[in-house]
Design an enzyme around this catalytic site. Structure first.
Site, PDB file in Angstrom:
ATOM      1  N   PRO A   1       1.105  -1.261   0.297  1.00 48.90           N
ATOM      2  CA  PRO A   1       0.327   0.246  -0.356  1.00 48.90           C
ATOM      3  C   PRO A   1       0.496   0.729  -0.140  1.00 48.90           C
ATOM      4  O   PRO A   1       1.873   1.001   0.229  1.00 48.90           O
ATOM      5  CB  PRO A   1      -0.566  -0.206   1.461  1.00 48.90           C
TER       6      PRO A   1
ATOM      7  N   CYS B   1       0.420   5.655  -0.371  1.00 47.44           N
ATOM      8  CA  CYS B   1      -0.093   6.477  -0.171  1.00 47.44           C
ATOM      9  C   CYS B   1      -0.256   7.440  -1.232  1.00 47.44           C
ATOM     10  O   CYS B   1       1.556   7.330  -1.769  1.00 47.44           O
ATOM     11  CB  CYS B   1      -0.155   7.384   0.944  1.00 47.44           C
TER      12      CYS B   1
ATOM     13  N   ALA C   1      -3.326   3.204   2.810  1.00 49.12           N
ATOM     14  CA  ALA C   1      -4.397   3.686   3.493  1.00 49.12           C
ATOM     15  C   ALA C   1      -5.192   4.378   3.321  1.00 49.12           C
ATOM     16  O   ALA C   1      -5.678   5.522   2.846  1.00 49.12           O
ATOM     17  CB  ALA C   1      -3.261   3.956   4.811  1.00 49.12           C
TER      18      ALA C   1
ATOM     19  N   GLN D   1      -6.371  -1.259   1.827  1.00 51.38           N
ATOM     20  CA  GLN D   1      -5.971  -1.617   3.633  1.00 51.38           C
ATOM     21  C   GLN D   1      -7.067  -0.008   4.189  1.00 51.38           C
ATOM     22  O   GLN D   1      -6.864   0.938   3.741  1.00 51.38           O
ATOM     23  CB  GLN D   1      -4.482  -1.161   3.717  1.00 51.38           C
TER      24      GLN D   1
ATOM     25  N   TYR E   1      -0.196   4.209  13.607  1.00 47.74           N
ATOM     26  CA  TYR E   1      -1.715   4.916  13.344  1.00 47.74           C
ATOM     27  C   TYR E   1      -2.547   4.471  14.199  1.00 47.74           C
ATOM     28  O   TYR E   1      -2.025   3.554  15.232  1.00 47.74           O
ATOM     29  CB  TYR E   1      -1.722   4.670  12.174  1.00 47.74           C
TER      30      TYR E   1
ATOM     31  N   ARG F   1      -1.676  -5.667   8.571  1.00 52.89           N
ATOM     32  CA  ARG F   1       0.144  -5.332   8.537  1.00 52.89           C
ATOM     33  C   ARG F   1       0.477  -4.484   9.996  1.00 52.89           C
ATOM     34  O   ARG F   1      -0.163  -4.356  10.544  1.00 52.89           O
ATOM     35  CB  ARG F   1      -0.022  -4.148   7.277  1.00 52.89           C
TER      36      ARG F   1
ATOM     37  N   ARG G   1       8.545   0.620  -2.879  1.00 49.68           N
ATOM     38  CA  ARG G   1       9.604   2.283  -3.792  1.00 49.68           C
ATOM     39  C   ARG G   1       9.945   0.627  -5.036  1.00 49.68           C
ATOM     40  O   ARG G   1       9.984   1.309  -6.415  1.00 49.68           O
ATOM     41  CB  ARG G   1       9.732   2.904  -2.983  1.00 49.68           C
TER      42      ARG G   1
HETATM   43  C1  LIG Z   1       4.777   6.458  -1.265  1.00 43.23           C
HETATM   44  C2  LIG Z   1       4.734   5.780  -0.251  1.00 43.23           C
HETATM   45  C3  LIG Z   1       3.896   6.537   0.533  1.00 43.23           C
HETATM   46  C4  LIG Z   1       3.474   4.849   1.540  1.00 43.23           C
HETATM   47  N1  LIG Z   1       2.128   4.448   2.152  1.00 43.23           N
HETATM   48  C5  LIG Z   1       1.770   3.415   2.962  1.00 43.23           C
HETATM   49  C6  LIG Z   1       0.341   3.241   2.839  1.00 43.23           C
HETATM   50  O1  LIG Z   1      -0.741   4.162   2.984  1.00 43.23           O
HETATM   51  N2  LIG Z   1       0.383   1.955   4.213  1.00 43.23           N
HETATM   52  C7  LIG Z   1       1.405   0.996   4.397  1.00 43.23           C
HETATM   53  O2  LIG Z   1       1.272   0.230   5.026  1.00 43.23           O
HETATM   54  N3  LIG Z   1       2.855   1.649   4.079  1.00 43.23           N
HETATM   55  C8  LIG Z   1       2.793   2.658   3.273  1.00 43.23           C
HETATM   56  N4  LIG Z   1       4.444   3.136   3.101  1.00 43.23           N
HETATM   57  C9  LIG Z   1       5.317   1.537   2.843  1.00 43.23           C
HETATM   58  C10 LIG Z   1       5.413   0.784   2.010  1.00 43.23           C
HETATM   59  O3  LIG Z   1       4.236   0.487   1.858  1.00 43.23           O
HETATM   60  C11 LIG Z   1       6.508  -0.084   2.318  1.00 43.23           C
HETATM   61  O4  LIG Z   1       5.983  -0.457   4.208  1.00 43.23           O
HETATM   62  C12 LIG Z   1       7.763   0.547   2.584  1.00 43.23           C
HETATM   63  O5  LIG Z   1       8.139   1.553   1.584  1.00 43.23           O
HETATM   64  C13 LIG Z   1       9.091  -0.112   2.796  1.00 43.23           C
HETATM   65  O6  LIG Z   1       8.875  -0.629   1.681  1.00 43.23           O
HETATM   66  P1  LIG Z   1       9.809  -1.094  -0.047  1.00 43.23           P
HETATM   67  O7  LIG Z   1      10.639  -0.707   0.922  1.00 43.23           O
HETATM   68  O8  LIG Z   1       9.733  -1.482  -1.327  1.00 43.23           O
HETATM   69  O9  LIG Z   1       9.260   0.293  -0.581  1.00 43.23           O
HETATM   70  C14 LIG Z   1       4.208   4.350   1.343  1.00 43.23           C
HETATM   71  C15 LIG Z   1       5.440   4.299   1.335  1.00 43.23           C
HETATM   72  C16 LIG Z   1       5.635   4.835   0.361  1.00 43.23           C
HETATM   73  C17 LIG Z   1       7.120   4.893  -0.698  1.00 43.23           C
END
Ligand SMILES: Cc1cc2nc3c(=O)[nH]c(=O)nc-3n(C[C@H](O)[C@H](O)[C@H](O)COP(=O)(O)O)c2cc1C
Length: 367
Positions: free
Chosen positions: A24, A26, A58, A101, A183, A231, A326
């Site tokens: 997920p 945002c 989220a 989510q 949260y 999560r 990412r």
């Molecule tokens: C732009 C962005 C928005 C995110 N929004 C959420 C979200 O809405 N809910 C959530 O649980 N994690 C959110 N995260 C965290 C990611 O889901 C993920 O757990 C975190 O970036 C680590 O993973 P990665 O190394 O693959 O980026 C967000 C991350 C990024 C980069």
């Protein structure tokens, strides 16, 4: 070669063709909780990434539970209609199963979008009152939340349950509860944010009580055929905060409450609570939760980037699924390229069939 990453998995009655999940993310691009054209484009693209599941950002169960003015919500008929259009679109044009989510930002609500500074909204930015387990702000210069009464808890439980019912009407394939990243539900569990001395604080059981009430209420509204997951935080990364032992205890309690899977994330309970940048930094705790929670499916997230790394995590039984955020923004066809690396098959739209490695010699040249 048979790829573990590209082998199917079943969650409740839902079949996923592979173990790859778009985490997920945002987008801060909604209008009073209502999805916009950005969501159609962004999610439509990721629905064709080759991932088995795409988890929508989220999505907040009440208006005051949004992180920012731009956060997605599912608390009004307008929110529901717009999200239904997005999910219909993704199902119609893409291959990924679509999950939502459901979230409540609690004491981290009423903040600026990341590109506006990510600070608490100032008086001239239309801030709103926040709620939390205790009247303890997230950090200096953050809004002090009002400590929730039992009436507030009943209200939020009903909001989560109503949003889950809206999610079912919309046609989501799975529902995920946000119990991480500082949260509301996570802030009840962490001793760093929950300072209550009633039945909803103190011991681990007390701090889990409200989140478990929410989980049980949502589970009662969601048929067992539909996967319901969460999560959770693997560790707060801060002295005195939650640890891997707590994550295992959470996993056991959530399994007993009827959840089908957990995703192990971490950090963000206070401004100092940051995740490291090591590859797969949540995997060791995800592995523990998976092994010690007897059959609860586990998903790992965090700095998982390459096909080989993802394959090894699943092949070595450290997680049932991996999620990536990412890496998918960087390469919205990540799973196509991972399939090529691992010699596996992956869905791609017929319109793009000519990019398949068997049909396009250029795929071998990309490197
Ligand atoms: C732009 C962005 C928005 C995110 N929004 C959420 C979200 O809405 N809910 C959530 O649980 N994690 C959110 N995260 C965290 C990611 O889901 C993920 O757990 C975190 O970036 C680590 O993973 P990665 O190394 O693959 O980026 C967000 C991350 C990024 C980069």
């Amino acid at each position: 070669m048979t790829s573990a990453l590209f082998s199917p998995i079943r969650l409740a009655d839902l079949e996923l063709p592979n173990r790859i999940v778009v985490a997920p993310m945002c987008q801060y691009s909604a209008a009073d909780g209502v999805a916009t054209e950005w969501h159609l484009t962004h999610l439509g693209m990721l629905a064709n990434s080759g991932a088995g599941m795409l988890v929508i950002e989220a999505t907040h169960v009440e208006r005051r539970g949004r992180i920012t003015h731009g956060c997605l919500g599912l608390y009004s008929d307008d929110c529901e209609a717009a999200l239904e259009r997005v999910v219909y679109h993704c199902h119609h044009i893409g291959s990924a199963k679509i999950a939502v989510q459901l979230a409540h930002a609690g004491r981290k609500a009423s903040s600026e979008r990341p590109w506006e500074g990510a600070k608490a909204l100032a008086a001239n930015e239309d801030p709103w009152p926040t709620i939390g387990p205790s009247a303890v702000p997230f950090g200096p210069d953050w809004h002090t939340p009002r400590a929730m009464t039992e009436e507030d808890m009943a209200h939020v439980t009903a909001a989560f349950t109503d949003a889950a019912k809206r999610s079912l009407r919309i046609g989501f394939d799975a529902i995920e509860l946000h119990i991480a990243h500082g949260y509301l539900l996570h802030s009840f569990i962490s001793p760093l944010s929950n300072k209550r001395n009633d039945a909803y604080g103190g011991s681990f059981e007390g701090r889990m009580r409200f989140p478990l009430e929410v989980v049980r209420s949502v589970r009662a509204a969601v048929p067992r055929s539909v996967p319901l997951g969460a999560r959770i935080t693997g560790t707060d990364w801060v002295e005195g905060g939650l640890t891997g032992d707590d994550a295992v205890a959470m996993g056991k309690a959530l399994k007993a409450a009827g959840l089908d899977y957990v995703d192990i994330s971490s950090a963000n309970i206070t401004p100092e609570s940051r995740w490291p940048n090591d590859p797969g930094f949540n995997v060791p705790i995800a592995e523990r939760v998976r092994r010690e929670c007897g059959g609860l499916a586990g998903r790992a997230v965090g700095m998982i980037v390459t096909a080989k790394q993802a394959e090894d995590i699943v092949a070595q039984g450290r997680a049932d699924m991996i999620a990536m955020a990412r890496a998918f923004l960087d390469d919205p066809h990540w799973a196509w390229h991972a399939a090529q690396t691992l010699g596996a098959e992956v869905a791609r739209p017929v319109q793009y069939a000519r990019t398949a490695p068997k049909l396009w010699p250029g795929a071998a040249m990309r490197g």
